[in-house]
Design an enzyme around this catalytic site. Structure first.
Site, PDB file in Angstrom:
ATOM      1  N   HIS A 129     -31.694 -38.509  14.171  1.00 42.21           N
ATOM      2  CA  HIS A 129     -30.587 -37.669  13.736  1.00 42.21           C
ATOM      3  C   HIS A 129     -29.635 -38.461  12.842  1.00 42.21           C
ATOM      4  O   HIS A 129     -29.173 -37.982  11.819  1.00 42.21           O
ATOM      5  CB  HIS A 129     -29.831 -37.118  14.948  1.00 42.21           C
ATOM      6  CG  HIS A 129     -28.536 -36.480  14.587  1.00 42.21           C
ATOM      7  ND1 HIS A 129     -28.469 -35.260  13.961  1.00 42.21           N
ATOM      8  CD2 HIS A 129     -27.259 -36.900  14.715  1.00 42.21           C
ATOM      9  CE1 HIS A 129     -27.190 -34.948  13.730  1.00 42.21           C
ATOM     10  NE2 HIS A 129     -26.448 -35.936  14.173  1.00 42.21           N
ATOM     11  N   ARG A 150     -36.990 -33.054   9.960  1.00 45.62           N
ATOM     12  CA  ARG A 150     -36.216 -34.287  10.011  1.00 45.62           C
ATOM     13  C   ARG A 150     -37.163 -35.404  10.415  1.00 45.62           C
ATOM     14  O   ARG A 150     -37.514 -35.526  11.585  1.00 45.62           O
ATOM     15  CB  ARG A 150     -35.081 -34.131  11.037  1.00 45.62           C
ATOM     16  CG  ARG A 150     -33.941 -35.112  10.872  1.00 45.62           C
ATOM     17  CD  ARG A 150     -33.044 -35.103  12.104  1.00 45.62           C
ATOM     18  NE  ARG A 150     -33.706 -35.797  13.189  1.00 45.62           N
ATOM     19  CZ  ARG A 150     -33.467 -35.585  14.484  1.00 45.62           C
ATOM     20  NH1 ARG A 150     -32.596 -34.671  14.864  1.00 45.62           N
ATOM     21  NH2 ARG A 150     -34.121 -36.268  15.411  1.00 45.62           N
ATOM     22  N   TYR A 166     -37.086 -38.509  22.728  1.00 41.99           N
ATOM     23  CA  TYR A 166     -37.337 -37.085  23.004  1.00 41.99           C
ATOM     24  C   TYR A 166     -38.484 -36.469  22.200  1.00 41.99           C
ATOM     25  O   TYR A 166     -38.775 -35.298  22.346  1.00 41.99           O
ATOM     26  CB  TYR A 166     -36.065 -36.261  22.803  1.00 41.99           C
ATOM     27  CG  TYR A 166     -35.363 -36.491  21.474  1.00 41.99           C
ATOM     28  CD1 TYR A 166     -35.752 -35.775  20.339  1.00 41.99           C
ATOM     29  CD2 TYR A 166     -34.344 -37.432  21.350  1.00 41.99           C
ATOM     30  CE1 TYR A 166     -35.125 -35.987  19.126  1.00 41.99           C
ATOM     31  CE2 TYR A 166     -33.706 -37.649  20.137  1.00 41.99           C
ATOM     32  CZ  TYR A 166     -34.104 -36.927  19.038  1.00 41.99           C
ATOM     33  OH  TYR A 166     -33.485 -37.138  17.833  1.00 41.99           O
TER      34      TYR A 166
HETATM   35  C1  LIG Z   1     -19.039 -28.409  17.053  1.00 49.15           C
HETATM   36  C2  LIG Z   1     -19.901 -29.606  17.182  1.00 49.15           C
HETATM   37  N1  LIG Z   1     -20.603 -29.793  18.314  1.00 49.15           N
HETATM   38  C3  LIG Z   1     -21.394 -30.885  18.464  1.00 49.15           C
HETATM   39  C4  LIG Z   1     -21.500 -31.810  17.474  1.00 49.15           C
HETATM   40  C5  LIG Z   1     -22.397 -33.043  17.644  1.00 49.15           C
HETATM   41  N2  LIG Z   1     -23.519 -32.916  16.710  1.00 49.15           N
HETATM   42  C6  LIG Z   1     -23.496 -33.504  15.496  1.00 49.15           C
HETATM   43  S1  LIG Z   1     -24.832 -33.076  14.572  1.00 49.15           S
HETATM   44  C7  LIG Z   1     -25.484 -32.140  15.805  1.00 49.15           C
HETATM   45  C8  LIG Z   1     -26.776 -31.415  15.615  1.00 49.15           C
HETATM   46  C9  LIG Z   1     -26.772 -30.572  14.387  1.00 49.15           C
HETATM   47  O1  LIG Z   1     -28.036 -29.997  14.198  1.00 49.15           O
HETATM   48  P1  LIG Z   1     -28.355 -29.123  12.914  1.00 49.15           P
HETATM   49  O2  LIG Z   1     -27.272 -28.119  12.725  1.00 49.15           O
HETATM   50  O3  LIG Z   1     -29.724 -28.596  13.061  1.00 49.15           O
HETATM   51  O4  LIG Z   1     -28.254 -30.110  11.683  1.00 49.15           O
HETATM   52  P2  LIG Z   1     -29.160 -31.382  11.382  1.00 49.15           P
HETATM   53  O5  LIG Z   1     -28.453 -32.557  11.978  1.00 49.15           O
HETATM   54  O6  LIG Z   1     -30.498 -31.155  11.997  1.00 49.15           O
HETATM   55  O7  LIG Z   1     -29.221 -31.490   9.901  1.00 49.15           O
HETATM   56  C10 LIG Z   1     -24.647 -32.158  16.934  1.00 49.15           C
HETATM   57  C11 LIG Z   1     -24.919 -31.452  18.202  1.00 49.15           C
HETATM   58  C12 LIG Z   1     -20.731 -31.592  16.321  1.00 49.15           C
HETATM   59  N3  LIG Z   1     -20.747 -32.451  15.301  1.00 49.15           N
HETATM   60  N4  LIG Z   1     -19.958 -30.486  16.193  1.00 49.15           N
END
Ligand SMILES: Cc1ncc(C[n+]2csc(CCOP(=O)(O)OP(=O)(O)O)c2C)c(N)n1
Ligand SMILES: Cc1ncc(C[n+]2csc(CCOP(=O)(O)OP(=O)(O)O)c2C)c(N)n1
Ligand SMILES: [Mg+2]
Ligand SMILES: [Mg+2]
Lengths: 324, 365, 324, 365
Positions: free
Chosen positions: D264, D260, D273
């Site tokens: 985010h 990435r 971070y």
């Molecule tokens: C159940 C849940 N917990 C927390 C969140 C908040 N949140 C949104 S995206 C994210 C991180 C996701 O990381 P990843 O699965 O690696 O996907 P990426 O964003 O890196 O593509 C979090 C913690 C959420 N959307 N859903």
């Protein structure tokens, strides 16, 4: 006295609790180095290290399940759920386990966890960053549920919640995270649980509100004056067990009740408040109680201001309550 | 039959112990374990009979799984904590949970330490490092991890062992518990009783992985397989896992291969979904019979000793039942205690309503 | 007409629906060869095979999550949750996904799943085999919630629920699974959703009940006669959307309301029913509405008969409602 | 950097393709994919800018992950279904989702097909086999399995591909989805974008397993690793997984190793971070740059073509934005539609209350 907004006040409460008692630990997603997506835990990782301010894997079920285990051991975990909308994977651990542990073990295993979660709309969050899910927790015996509206209360209530022997859901109205600003004492102090506050006295109608909607209720109350209506606005602060005395004292005086909450109306906390009042002050009521709430739809994005029970919808309810 | 590769076995068919994994139990220890296995089986029989007579409401037994259950608990230290599933009362008793208190729980009496609030077999005994039993499958797994993790944060030398079934590996808590234990190197021993069934659902419907142990790799955890019907192998395997945990090497997933020889619980009739022929290969590997043969060969046990033991347990059991049946149900007020540390206004109000209101026509039992 | 108990009636409805529409599939734990722990799906595995009557791994989250996917594809999954107490691991999929799918996709992805679950106490099931959790589902926009009390209604309502375009939680009162027996037509028929039934007419007080407690309400109503009280007993049948017309018609006549449910009182469905009535029929009410419910504790084992809102607790409420 | 063993790579440093896994794309196909990757990146930039200007509320971008995202979707057939996470709009557009409709979604207008009900980037397009986007992490995984399983039950030739991140592997739905897919041999391709981060949480805090792909073994599923910044390798790997699924060999878990490169989402500031130095090793492996070099070397592309393409996209984008900004918000009534197929009495009542009541002072945007 220092000025703090609600984020700072909660941060301060966490720091005070962690300094005072090293059994207090924080778990959650992004609570560590980055200090939480709303920065509520900012600086705590640096002060207390990664064994007490713990970035976890992305699993609310795992966070709460392990926090319950820590609590059984004797720690006091303060869990952050990033948005209340994401608490549901942990609902089983909360309602079937955490809430029932003391009871089902005959008192051998009290499980004390505080679960913090930002709630509510008005930040353009749509379905999944706007929920205000107090009702499905209030319904579960064994849980306490808190929702502050001011920086002062947020700090004092969180310190009470952490010190309380029972599990507490601590819902933070994120719409006013930064707007709810005020003087907050620097050191430790508590606002007792189960105590509501009459934040605006009045004699024509009682308005029960909490969290971000408190400000909307106050706004409506101040506009109602022009219509000759003096509304008494009560900030519930602790939703369950609710401060029934303060509520009944007020309704018995005003004879009229308006309840405000963001969550959908049906089976929301407003229904319980109406029922409690009707059961106990029926003969004092001069008009039907009115609920001003979110609609029974998922929380929408573009129309969120029309969805929420803001001042413009509370004011007519105040007038109607008094006129009918 | 599950695949056979990599399964730790110690007690050989010729009743000698494979030195590679011999846990080096003293005779007294083996006798202690044997007595408790016999007691477990006897109580299972008696409790099922009580249920059939309508004297208790429910029982969930351990027939065929005694070595796995007792061996695992035996390997843990006093200061360690055990998070039970619902099928391990024998291990609780071995750790010092009093039979009389257990029987009070089976009857849900006023002397039940969980105050008649939960179903039979859902007791608690913190004093002996035994958790609180819950019916929902899997929830104890994350909690066991949190407990040991909490101790680790506090720099205390405490490990946890958590029992669960093959079915529980499908639960969300298995996934989260294993994952957190892996990431945070928590000294938890995940003890999976692979007994072939989740009520009527066979293991082939539970997972497509060849073995349960190999699920450990998904979490960076060590996975091992052990003959769950071999008491010595179980003790040895859990001890090694415990030592790893203590040394800071993290968690271990142990798949104990065993078989549920009875119904799922007194509510279940296994004839509805499996023929009795499936029991045959397992009957010859009875975990208790194997230890008895070992003891007899070494002349540490005989028929007379067995009779004495059974008579002793029976007596203790009958007395406990008699006491429990004489004990009243928990008092009405107890319903409102322990919901919170102190009952808030609404519970005081509801308590008064109940106490001042009419009684239910027929409280059962 | 054949005599059936509720288990047989539900079984019959499932068989009829599956014969009529091969998009209907059943998923759950132990629903296959063994026919469910309550034998509700008995014989269906033999008739429809293991691709339509599917024993799943032990994961309510997985069952509902995959059922939602099947529904998006176009099947009509009828899920069995073995006991409603075990539905919580699936709560996220139900409230965040299933309930919101049609809405959040602008109608492109309606997701139609029926979730059946036995509910309620009185079978010596303790905390985890006795819950009656309608409120946390009624609170969620997008779900329909049904709870029959008779064999006839169970069959007719389940056939309606399966045919309905929206997701339905179908809660089966297991205490009367076998006791609720009666004549049930052999072929297909429906009982419409959203229709309550006045099962005992009366003019002094309206009693709202459903599921197993309907029989307790009826028992209390018949005992009330000796006290000169004629109670009108309404079986809600569909809890949400509730048949508000039938309720209001009755309360406007009787002026008095008693609501009965097994779930804990606080934030239970009774609070919503009281609020709906108070808001709409305030000036018709001659006495405060009364809720006769489970207490706000976890469901106990030994004292379950004292916990439940049985006839002995309903009768005094009827008399009080009329006298006050 | 994740471990390097067993990672499928096709596009070599010398810009030739490793024949072992060459998907055999025609020049037209590579150009098609390249154009869409460029479009994706350009839109990401533009949308972030709109968000910074306060014209839209939010955007979650795909910077650095374009090859993984587009390559995976490209390998699927028209009749297959894709269950998106939230970071894959580029693939939706490539499958035929109209840019104009997407932009209506970004503004939540009356012409947004999801009727302004969800946040930006939470669109739906069933017509092109594209699911409905949800914010909760992981929930689409079990659904993707159920969808393909449903098709399998109906004997239809439909596979599903589900996108999710490394963080999502910790979710309960990952566990359940993988497990059900394994047991029921469902043709679902689990496409894990391992982009190093879950907001601020690095992969080392997400799992202790060496790789994400090896989690597949816990479910009896094939797990493979692919260079997610190598378009050709991604297409080839997903195609093979699809072929396995179609042949009835069940599901595949693909770990696409990528990074990435941005925050985010527009709500995130990655400087809090991580240092910018972590980007360096990845910058040189830019998934778009690699394909452009390949195309240029083969004289299929040049600076002029790039300029024309950008101008084209830009024009289309500007027009779409202009239209969306002229389009009103969804009508008030729309709030009450689609909750159920038909609004029940309580929604009709609430709709009337809203329509007849006062308007909110400042509906945003
Ligand atoms: C159940 C849940 N917990 C927390 C969140 C908040 N949140 C949104 S995206 C994210 C991180 C996701 O990381 P990843 O699965 O690696 O996907 P990426 O964003 O890196 O593509 C979090 C913690 C959420 N959307 N859903
Ligand atoms: C979450 C949940 N779902 C369903 C049940 C009903 N149930 C009780 S035990 C059981 C099977 C458990 O099988 P396994 O984990 O293998 O343990 P075993 O009984 O074989 O020891 C089921 C489905 C439950 N208790 N909890
Ligand atoms: Mg089992
Ligand atoms: Mg990621």
């Amino acid at each position: 006295m220092p000025q703090m907004n609600m984020v700072q006040a909660i941060n301060d409460a966490l720091r005070i609790a962690m300094r005072a008692d090293d059994r207090v630990v924080i778990l959650g997603e992004d609570v560590g180095r980055v200090g939480g997506v709303f920065r509520v835990t900012a600086g705590l990782f640096d002060e207390f290290g990664d064994e007490r301010v713990i970035d976890t894997p992305l699993s609310e079920n795992g966070i709460v399940g392990t926090a319950v285990g820590m609590a059984l051991y004797g720690l006091v975990p303060v869990v952050e759920i990033q948005f209340a909308d994401f608490i549901w994977p942990a609902y089983d651990q909360i309602v079937n386990e955490l809430a029932k542990y003391r009871y089902r073990s005959g008192g051998e295993y009290p499980a004390k966890v505080v679960i913090r979660a930002p709630v509510g709309g008005g930040i353009r969050g749509g379905h999944y960053h706007s929920q205000h899910p107090e009702a499905p927790f209030i319904h579960v015996a064994g849980l306490k549920v808190v929702c502050p509206s001011s920086a002062y209360d947020a700090k004092g209530l969180l310190l009470s919640a952490i010190a309380d022997p029972d599990p507490v859901l601590f819902f933070e109205p994120k719409r006013v995270y930064r707007a709810a600003k005020g003087e907050v004492p620097a050191g430790a102090f508590t606002v007792p649980l189960e105590s509501a506050a009459v934040v605006r006295p009045g004699r024509h109608v009682t308005v029960l509100a909490y969290g971000a909607m408190l400000y909307e209720a106050l706004d409506a109350a101040s506009k109602a004056v022009a219509h000759g209506v003096e509304a008494e606005v009560i900030d519930l602060r602790t939703l369950w067990p609710v401060d029934i005395t303060t509520i009944l004292d007020s309704v018995r005086r005003t004879g009229r009740l308006v309840v405000v909450h963001e969550a959908p109306r049906t089976c929301g906390f407003g229904a319980e408040l109406v029922s409690l009042v009707v059961e106990r002050a029926f003969y004092h009521l001069e008009a039907p109680p009115i609920r001003v709430t979110g609609f029974d739809t998922p929380f929408p994005y573009s129309l969120e201001m029309e969805y929420m029970p803001l001042s413009h919808r509370i004011l007519p309810a105040l007038l109607e309550a008094v006129r009918s | 039959m599950p695949p056979d590769d990599g399964v730790v076995r110690v007690l050989r068919d010729d009743l000698t112990l494979d030195p590679e994994n011999d846990p080096g139990l003293s005779d007294a220890e083996v006798l202690h374990l044997y007595r408790h296995m016999v007691m477990t089986r006897l109580l299972d029989e008696r409790l099922v009979a009580l249920q059939r007579q309508g004297r208790i409401g429910f029982h969930v037994g351990s027939l065929g799984e005694e070595a796995a259950i007792l061996g695992a608990a035996f390997a843990m230290r006093k200061n360690d904590f055990i998070f039970p599933c619902y099928r391990e009362f024998g291990a609780a008793l071995m750790r010092g949970f009093e039979l009389g208190v257990f029987i009070h729980n089976m009857f849900g009496t006023a002397k039940d330490t969980v105050r008649g609030r939960q179903m039979p077999d859902h007791y608690t005994c913190r004093r002996v490092g035994w958790g609180s039993i819950s019916s929902p499958v899997g929830t104890q797994i994350t909690q066991a991890v949190g407990f040991a993790w909490g101790a680790k944060i506090r720099k205390q030398d405490v490990a946890t062992l958590v029992y669960f079934g093959d079915g529980a590996t499908s639960s969300s808590d298995f996934h989260s518990g294993m994952n957190f234990a892996g990431v945070f190197r928590v000294p938890t021993i995940f003890f999976c009783r692979n007994n072939g069934w989740a009520i009527s659902v066979p293991v082939t419907r539970q997972t497509a992985s060849r073995t349960f142990a190999e699920k450990a790799a998904a979490y960076g955890i060590l996975g091992v397989r052990v003959d769950g019907n071999d008491l010595f192998a179980v003790v040895s395997t859990v001890r090694k896992a415990l030592e790893r945990g203590i040394r800071g090497q993290g968690a271990t997933l142990i798949e104990a291969i065993t078989y549920r020889m009875g119904g799922h619980s007194t509510s279940d009739d296994p004839n509805r979904y499996r023929g009795s022929e499936v029991l045959e290969p397992w009957a010859s590997r009875d975990p208790i019979g194997r230890v008895r043969a070992y003891l007899e060969k070494r002349e540490l046990w005989d028929g007379a000793a067995e009779e004495r033991l059974i008579a002793e347990i029976d007596k203790e059991f009958r007395e406990a039942v008699a006491v429990a049946e004489r004990t009243p149900l928990p008092p009405l007020e107890s319903m409102f205690e322990d919901v919170y540390e102190r009952p808030p206004w609404h519970l005081l109000e509801q308590r008064a309503q109940l106490l001042n209101g009419p009684r239910a026509p027929s409280p059962h039992s």
